[in-house]
Design a protein around this motif. Structure first.
Motif, PDB file in Angstrom:
ATOM      1  N   LEU A 448       0.807  -1.219   0.000  1.00  0.00           N
ATOM      2  CA  LEU A 448       0.000   0.000   0.000  1.00  0.00           C
ATOM      3  C   LEU A 448       0.838   1.264   0.000  1.00  0.00           C
ATOM      4  N   SER A 449       2.000   1.227   0.633  1.00  0.00           N
ATOM      5  CA  SER A 449       2.834   2.432   0.700  1.00  0.00           C
ATOM      6  C   SER A 449       3.327   2.875  -0.663  1.00  0.00           C
ATOM      7  N   ARG A 450       3.382   1.955  -1.636  1.00  0.00           N
ATOM      8  CA  ARG A 450       3.798   2.342  -2.975  1.00  0.00           C
ATOM      9  C   ARG A 450       2.614   2.351  -3.941  1.00  0.00           C
ATOM     10  N   ALA A 451       1.415   2.494  -3.390  1.00  0.00           N
ATOM     11  CA  ALA A 451       0.201   2.512  -4.205  1.00  0.00           C
ATOM     12  C   ALA A 451      -0.654   3.703  -3.782  1.00  0.00           C
ATOM     13  N   THR A 452      -1.919   3.679  -4.165  1.00  0.00           N
ATOM     14  CA  THR A 452      -2.851   4.742  -3.780  1.00  0.00           C
ATOM     15  C   THR A 452      -3.736   4.261  -2.649  1.00  0.00           C
ATOM     16  N   LEU A 453      -4.336   5.200  -1.948  1.00  0.00           N
ATOM     17  CA  LEU A 453      -5.196   4.874  -0.816  1.00  0.00           C
ATOM     18  C   LEU A 453      -6.380   4.019  -1.231  1.00  0.00           C
ATOM     19  N   ALA A 454      -6.862   4.208  -2.457  1.00  0.00           N
ATOM     20  CA  ALA A 454      -8.049   3.490  -2.929  1.00  0.00           C
ATOM     21  C   ALA A 454      -7.741   2.115  -3.506  1.00  0.00           C
ATOM     22  N   THR A 455      -6.473   1.726  -3.579  1.00  0.00           N
ATOM     23  CA  THR A 455      -6.101   0.461  -4.216  1.00  0.00           C
ATOM     24  C   THR A 455      -6.869  -0.749  -3.679  1.00  0.00           C
ATOM     25  N   PRO A 456      -6.996  -0.936  -2.354  1.00  0.00           N
ATOM     26  CA  PRO A 456      -7.732  -2.112  -1.865  1.00  0.00           C
ATOM     27  C   PRO A 456      -9.188  -2.163  -2.305  1.00  0.00           C
ATOM     28  N   LEU A 457      -9.769  -1.000  -2.672  1.00  0.00           N
ATOM     29  CA  LEU A 457     -11.178  -0.996  -3.080  1.00  0.00           C
ATOM     30  C   LEU A 457     -11.418  -1.807  -4.350  1.00  0.00           C
ATOM     31  N   TYR A 458     -10.387  -1.942  -5.198  1.00  0.00           N
ATOM     32  CA  TYR A 458     -10.527  -2.781  -6.384  1.00  0.00           C
ATOM     33  C   TYR A 458     -11.030  -4.165  -6.004  1.00  0.00           C
ATOM     34  N   TYR A 459     -10.623  -4.618  -4.828  1.00  0.00           N
ATOM     35  CA  TYR A 459     -10.878  -5.990  -4.412  1.00  0.00           C
ATOM     36  C   TYR A 459     -11.904  -6.085  -3.284  1.00  0.00           C
ATOM     37  N   ILE A 460     -12.020  -5.032  -2.484  1.00  0.00           N
ATOM     38  CA  ILE A 460     -12.956  -5.062  -1.361  1.00  0.00           C
ATOM     39  C   ILE A 460     -14.403  -5.072  -1.840  1.00  0.00           C
ATOM     40  N   VAL A 461     -14.740  -4.203  -2.772  1.00  0.00           N
ATOM     41  CA  VAL A 461     -16.133  -4.093  -3.216  1.00  0.00           C
ATOM     42  C   VAL A 461     -16.641  -5.391  -3.836  1.00  0.00           C
ATOM     43  N   PRO A 462     -15.951  -5.972  -4.839  1.00  0.00           N
ATOM     44  CA  PRO A 462     -16.440  -7.255  -5.375  1.00  0.00           C
ATOM     45  C   PRO A 462     -16.446  -8.370  -4.325  1.00  0.00           C
ATOM     46  N   SER A 463     -15.472  -8.352  -3.409  1.00  0.00           N
ATOM     47  CA  SER A 463     -15.418  -9.389  -2.369  1.00  0.00           C
ATOM     48  C   SER A 463     -16.629  -9.317  -1.452  1.00  0.00           C
ATOM     49  N   LEU A 464     -17.024  -8.112  -1.070  1.00  0.00           N
ATOM     50  CA  LEU A 464     -18.189  -7.957  -0.203  1.00  0.00           C
ATOM     51  C   LEU A 464     -19.467  -8.387  -0.908  1.00  0.00           C
ATOM     52  N   ILE A 465     -19.548  -8.136  -2.208  1.00  0.00           N
ATOM     53  CA  ILE A 465     -20.712  -8.582  -2.978  1.00  0.00           C
ATOM     54  C   ILE A 465     -20.781 -10.109  -2.986  1.00  0.00           C
ATOM     55  N   ILE A 466     -19.641 -10.752  -3.181  1.00  0.00           N
ATOM     56  CA  ILE A 466     -19.598 -12.218  -3.175  1.00  0.00           C
ATOM     57  C   ILE A 466     -19.981 -12.760  -1.804  1.00  0.00           C
ATOM     58  N   ILE A 467     -19.440 -12.176  -0.738  1.00  0.00           N
ATOM     59  CA  ILE A 467     -19.761 -12.636   0.610  1.00  0.00           C
ATOM     60  C   ILE A 467     -21.242 -12.444   0.911  1.00  0.00           C
ATOM     61  N   TYR A 468     -21.805 -11.348   0.437  1.00  0.00           N
ATOM     62  CA  TYR A 468     -23.245 -11.117   0.642  1.00  0.00           C
ATOM     63  C   TYR A 468     -24.088 -12.189  -0.047  1.00  0.00           C
ATOM     64  N   SER A 469     -23.618 -12.663  -1.197  1.00  0.00           N
ATOM     65  CA  SER A 469     -24.390 -13.648  -1.971  1.00  0.00           C
ATOM     66  C   SER A 469     -24.486 -15.000  -1.279  1.00  0.00           C
ATOM     67  N   ARG A 470     -23.708 -15.210  -0.205  1.00  0.00           N
ATOM     68  CA  ARG A 470     -23.792 -16.485   0.512  1.00  0.00           C
ATOM     69  C   ARG A 470     -25.178 -16.707   1.093  1.00  0.00           C
ATOM     70  N   LYS A 471     -25.924 -15.625   1.305  1.00  0.00           N
ATOM     71  CA  LYS A 471     -27.260 -15.733   1.873  1.00  0.00           C
ATOM     72  C   LYS A 471     -28.189 -16.535   0.971  1.00  0.00           C
ATOM     73  N   PHE A 472     -27.885 -16.518  -0.331  1.00  0.00           N
ATOM     74  CA  PHE A 472     -28.732 -17.255  -1.271  1.00  0.00           C
ATOM     75  C   PHE A 472     -28.421 -18.750  -1.253  1.00  0.00           C
ATOM     76  N   PHE A 473     -27.318 -19.120  -0.560  1.00  0.00           N
ATOM     77  CA  PHE A 473     -26.943 -20.527  -0.479  1.00  0.00           C
ATOM     78  C   PHE A 473     -27.162 -21.082   0.922  1.00  0.00           C
ATOM     79  N   ALA A 474     -27.725 -20.254   1.806  1.00  0.00           N
ATOM     80  CA  ALA A 474     -27.937 -20.702   3.181  1.00  0.00           C
ATOM     81  C   ALA A 474     -28.956 -21.835   3.218  1.00  0.00           C
ATOM     82  N   LYS A 475     -28.709 -22.749   4.133  1.00  0.00           N
ATOM     83  CA  LYS A 475     -29.607 -23.913   4.250  1.00  0.00           C
ATOM     84  C   LYS A 475     -30.921 -23.505   4.848  1.00  0.00           C
TER      85      LYS A 475
END
Length: 475
Positions: A448-475
């Motif tokens: 992160l020190s050699r990147a931008t502050l927003a760099t993790p957002l590339y991966y955080i936003v899609p990851s949270l969407i995927i984690i949210y979708s687990r509700k559709f697979f709940a037993k």
């Protein structure tokens, strides 16, 4: 000790701010004082964290790894200059007048981070004392299978779009490329491969942690599945041939932290530093080879002999520390010849980071392409309009472009607070959302020190969407 540490770091900021205002040209004495202030700030951080019983013996945390990367990027060249390993004419320094200014701003950023981290850690541990009880999320086997299937699909897409370019030696992928290719399937195949690594490892680690299993790393590795591990190794082999160290580093860190969290393993400071130093040597070699040659095979990379003698006190991380030039040039040119962006650059970075968001805010972007991301603008400040390659960015340069010295102090306090919260959530939280965010931030903590502050957002936003979708697979 916590109040004392906060007061001490505030004093460091005040001294650095005073010197920053009144120091115009390069002064060796000021540089030496600056390094001494940085060491005082670092020592206060280590003492505070050493005396926290809940984290005793555990240095495999976001805050530790982030500070290691921060010191490499923002202080290694300054230490080399103070010890006369290099001179003030080194190309990493934009001008003699920017040397002390950049170093003092780096100290302000460091102490601000430590203040925020100390406050955030104290709040997190108080929350633990209240013994919050959250519902433990259910992760179904079907949800994990779907993620692994998607992972295989995106690895295949990555290979389909990039194999020919990789084998020809023309593949370059960095933040500037991500911005330029935003919205394309080729770009998202790269992003989604990494996203699914984070979500799959986080889910598996969460399951093992809840079950209270204490297994070896090899058993943890096998628990992630044969097909997943095989495709991951195949993907990383191609990444290795491109000379891009990012995915290799982030995957290694993601595997390390999820195993440590899942099985409650602790790594002390000395082994952590040894691992990081060894890893730094490998990644610097890859970057140096790709910078100077077009070698592609593993054998050629291993047998490559760099004839240049390094003059740094820490040669293994000198290539990583080279990103410091983006900060010195930013400090040198702003606001003397270019104006601040007052938050607009952060908004543009976020627009590229969140999937498809930039399509809905086209009015935010400039007709001048080099003004549309921090990485492109830093390259412009260094090379001008006729660039031949990308210089990338650095965390403090990214912040300084928008908000100057005040922004560095305030945003780094917030970042320290946020990182402390993530450290707490990793080891004591019960939220799968927080866990995947923490795993991503840990994986990018040294980068992160050699990147931008927003760099993790590339991966955080899609990851949270995927984690949210687990509700559709709940037993």
């Amino acid at each position: 000790m916590k109040p004392v540490s906060i007061v001490l770091n505030i004093l460091v900021i005040v001294i650095a701010l005073f010197l920053w205002i009144f120091t115009i040209n390069y002064s060796e004495v000021v540089l030496q004082i600056t390094i001494a202030l940085a060491l005082v700030s670092l020592l206060s951080f280590l003492i505070v964290n050493k005396n926290i019983p809940q984290f005793k013996g555990q240095c495999l945390r976001i805050s530790y790894v982030f500070l290691a990367g921060f010191f490499i990027v923002f202080f290694q060249y300054n230490v080399d200059l103070a010890f006369h390993n290099i001179t003030i004419t080194n190309e990493v320094f934009a001008s003699t007048s920017s040397i002390c200014s950049s170093a003092l701003l780096s100290v302000m950023g460091l102490s601000s981070f430590n203040i925020g981290n100390t406050i955030g850690l104290n709040i997190g541990l108080k929350q633990k004392e209240r013994k919050r009880e959250n519902d433990i999320p259910v992760i179904s086997p079907e949800f994990l299978k779907i993620q692994k299937l998607l992972f295989i699909v995106f690895v295949i897409l990555y290979l389909y779009y990039n194999t020919n370019i990789i084998l020809s030696g023309g593949f370059v992928y960095n933040e500037e490329t991500m911005a330029e290719l935003a919205g394309s399937l080729s770009n998202y195949s790269v992003v989604m491969v990494q996203v699914l690594v984070f979500t799959i490892l986080s889910c598996n680690a969460f399951i093992i942690k809840v079950a209270g299993m204490h297994i070896s790393f090899w058993k943890y590795f096998k628990a992630n599945g044969l097909f997943f591990n095989t495709m991951l190794i195949l993907y990383l082999m191609f990444v290795f041939m491109t000379g891009d160290r990012g995915p290799i580093l982030t995957t290694a860190l993601a595997y390390s932290i999820t195993y440590a969290v899942a099985c409650e393993r602790k790594i002390s400071l000395v082994p952590l530093l040894a691992i990081m130093l060894g890893g730094g040597m490998v990644f610097s070699l890859i970057g140096d080879v790709r910078k100077q040659t077009n070698l592609l095979t593993v054998h050629e990379m291993i047998s490559y002999n760099n004839s240049d003698e390094s003059e740094s006190f820490l040669p293994a991380t000198q290539e990583l520390a080279g990103s410091y030039n983006t900060f010195t040039y930013t400090v040198d040119r702003i606001p003397s010849t270019h104006t601040y962006f007052y938050g607009l650059m952060q908004l543009r970075n976020i627009g590229y980071s969140v999937p498809f968001l930039y399509r809905f805010i086209p009015f935010v972007y400039s007709s001048k392409e080099y003004e549309n991301s921090s990485t492109s603008y830093c390259t412009y400040l260094i090379q001008g309009l006729n660039r031949t390659y990308g210089n990338g960015a650095s965390l403090l340069a990214d912040i300084y472009l928008d908000f100057g010295a005040v922004g560095i102090i305030l945003i780094m306090i917030w970042l320290g607070f946020f990182v402390a919260r993530l450290d707490y959530e990793l080891f004591y939280g019960k939220s799968l959302y927080w866990m995947v965010v923490a795993v991503i931030c840990f994986s990018y903590s040294i980068y992160l020190s050699r990147a931008t502050l927003a760099t993790p957002l590339y991966y955080i936003v899609p990851s949270l969407i995927i984690i949210y979708s687990r509700k559709f697979f709940a037993k």
